[in-house]
Design an enzyme around this catalytic site. Sequence first.
Site, PDB file in Angstrom:
ATOM      1  N   ASP A   1      31.006  19.134  25.614  1.00 18.99           N
ATOM      2  CA  ASP A   1      30.551  17.753  25.431  1.00 18.99           C
ATOM      3  C   ASP A   1      31.509  16.835  26.180  1.00 18.99           C
ATOM      4  O   ASP A   1      32.714  16.826  25.896  1.00 18.99           O
ATOM      5  CB  ASP A   1      30.550  17.432  23.930  1.00 18.99           C
ATOM      6  N   GLY A   2      30.979  16.074  27.106  1.00 17.72           N
ATOM      7  CA  GLY A   2      31.832  15.187  27.905  1.00 17.72           C
ATOM      8  C   GLY A   2      32.554  14.170  27.059  1.00 17.72           C
ATOM      9  O   GLY A   2      33.680  13.759  27.362  1.00 17.72           O
TER      10      GLY A   2
ATOM     11  N   ASP B   1      27.726  11.329  35.348  1.00 10.37           N
ATOM     12  CA  ASP B   1      26.414  11.666  35.910  1.00 10.37           C
ATOM     13  C   ASP B   1      25.580  12.285  34.788  1.00 10.37           C
ATOM     14  O   ASP B   1      25.246  13.466  34.796  1.00 10.37           O
ATOM     15  CB  ASP B   1      26.604  12.653  37.071  1.00 10.37           C
TER      16      ASP B   1
HETATM   17  N1  SAM Z   1      21.298  12.169  38.079  1.00  8.89           N
HETATM   18  C1  SAM Z   1      20.647  12.270  36.765  1.00  8.89           C
HETATM   19  C2  SAM Z   1      20.405  10.884  36.197  1.00  8.89           C
HETATM   20  O1  SAM Z   1      20.920   9.907  36.754  1.00  8.89           O
HETATM   21  O2  SAM Z   1      19.670  10.804  35.186  1.00  8.89           O
HETATM   22  C3  SAM Z   1      21.494  13.112  35.865  1.00  8.89           C
HETATM   23  C4  SAM Z   1      21.453  14.552  36.279  1.00  8.89           C
HETATM   24  S1  SAM Z   1      22.516  15.638  35.465  1.00  8.89           S
HETATM   25  C5  SAM Z   1      21.534  17.063  35.497  1.00  8.89           C
HETATM   26  C6  SAM Z   1      22.499  15.088  33.785  1.00  8.89           C
HETATM   27  C7  SAM Z   1      23.319  16.034  32.931  1.00  8.89           C
HETATM   28  O3  SAM Z   1      23.950  15.350  31.842  1.00  8.89           O
HETATM   29  C8  SAM Z   1      22.512  17.166  32.261  1.00  8.89           C
HETATM   30  O4  SAM Z   1      22.821  18.395  32.876  1.00  8.89           O
HETATM   31  C9  SAM Z   1      22.940  17.139  30.795  1.00  8.89           C
HETATM   32  O5  SAM Z   1      23.105  18.440  30.243  1.00  8.89           O
HETATM   33  C10 SAM Z   1      24.246  16.374  30.895  1.00  8.89           C
HETATM   34  N2  SAM Z   1      24.707  15.762  29.634  1.00  8.89           N
HETATM   35  C11 SAM Z   1      24.003  15.017  28.742  1.00  8.89           C
HETATM   36  N3  SAM Z   1      24.792  14.667  27.701  1.00  8.89           N
HETATM   37  C12 SAM Z   1      26.039  15.199  27.943  1.00  8.89           C
HETATM   38  C13 SAM Z   1      27.279  15.180  27.260  1.00  8.89           C
HETATM   39  N4  SAM Z   1      27.414  14.540  26.073  1.00  8.89           N
HETATM   40  N5  SAM Z   1      28.335  15.823  27.822  1.00  8.89           N
HETATM   41  C14 SAM Z   1      28.197  16.467  29.017  1.00  8.89           C
HETATM   42  N6  SAM Z   1      27.041  16.531  29.721  1.00  8.89           N
HETATM   43  C15 SAM Z   1      25.974  15.888  29.181  1.00  8.89           C
END
Ligand code: SAM
Length: 276
Positions: free
Chosen positions: A138-139, A156
């Site tokens: 989790d980021g 991102d």
């Molecule tokens: N470029 C896209 C946009 O602007 O909507 C985002 C693409 S990237 C694939 C988004 C990523 O955020 C996903 O792989 C998702 O698993 C990740 N994500 C969502 N919540 C998160 C969190 N709390 N910690 C880390 N990653 C997370």
Amino acid sequence: MAGLWFTEKQTENFGITMKVNKTLHTEQTDFQMLEMVETAEWGNMLLLDGMVMTAVKDEFVYHEMVAHVPLFTHPNPENVLVVGGGDGGVIREVLKHPSVKKATLVDIDGKVIEYSKKFLPEIAGWLEDLRVDVQVDDGFMHIAQSENEYDVIMVDSTEPVGPAVNLFTKGFYAGISKALKEDGIFVAQSDNPWFKGELIRHVQRDVREIFPITRLYVANIPTYPSGLWAFTIGSKKYDPLEVSDDRFHEIETKYYTKELHKAAFVLPKFVGDLVK
Ligand code: SAM
């Protein structure tokens, strides 16, 4: 979804529709519905919870603009963090900067990384680079456990729903400031001004209370809601509008240029009014 038309509802009353040649993979992961499809217009495309995340034909716009604006603004970015970004596109762009010694990617969903490597090699093909450290976590927690570590942080993430909801809070931005070095810079994708103006307004307000230099810039991303996308940059010391020409070393891009680096901050009036 083969041979059909897929629609992403961008609001209750408006959507984007595209022809799908075939479905490559569908899976309900622990965090979201993951779909990988081959589209007739945009090539292979990753969808999460029915929302377009990235597509081979236009992904370069977003990934270049998230990465190169902060990385050319910072005079010597060595240690970089990408929160989210499991498709690998931002990491690919980060690695174009020779000063970067380590690029850490923290995505909560390992399945996004796995299937991006399999079906989006043009985007995810750099995640095995020796400078890259991929963590499935989790980021929000990663940021909470980091201090004075990173030169540049890029968020991102998906939209502020589900696993990403905490990544659009003032507490998270305060954590980012703590995780950055004293002259660090961060950028967060901030959705679109047509349908999410209030989100952009409150993110700017929150970031402005934490970072002395806070700006908004935009780019044209045809497969994202409304086609106009916004990015919030928060900087402790360096102003993205005061980068000298000699800082712009040659890199291979298809959208970002040193002229566009500054032009992207010239906002349409209705967008500028959101962040006054
Ligand atoms: N470029 C896209 C946009 O602007 O909507 C985002 C693409 S990237 C694939 C988004 C990523 O955020 C996903 O792989 C998702 O698993 C990740 N994500 C969502 N919540 C998160 C969190 N709390 N910690 C880390 N990653 C997370």
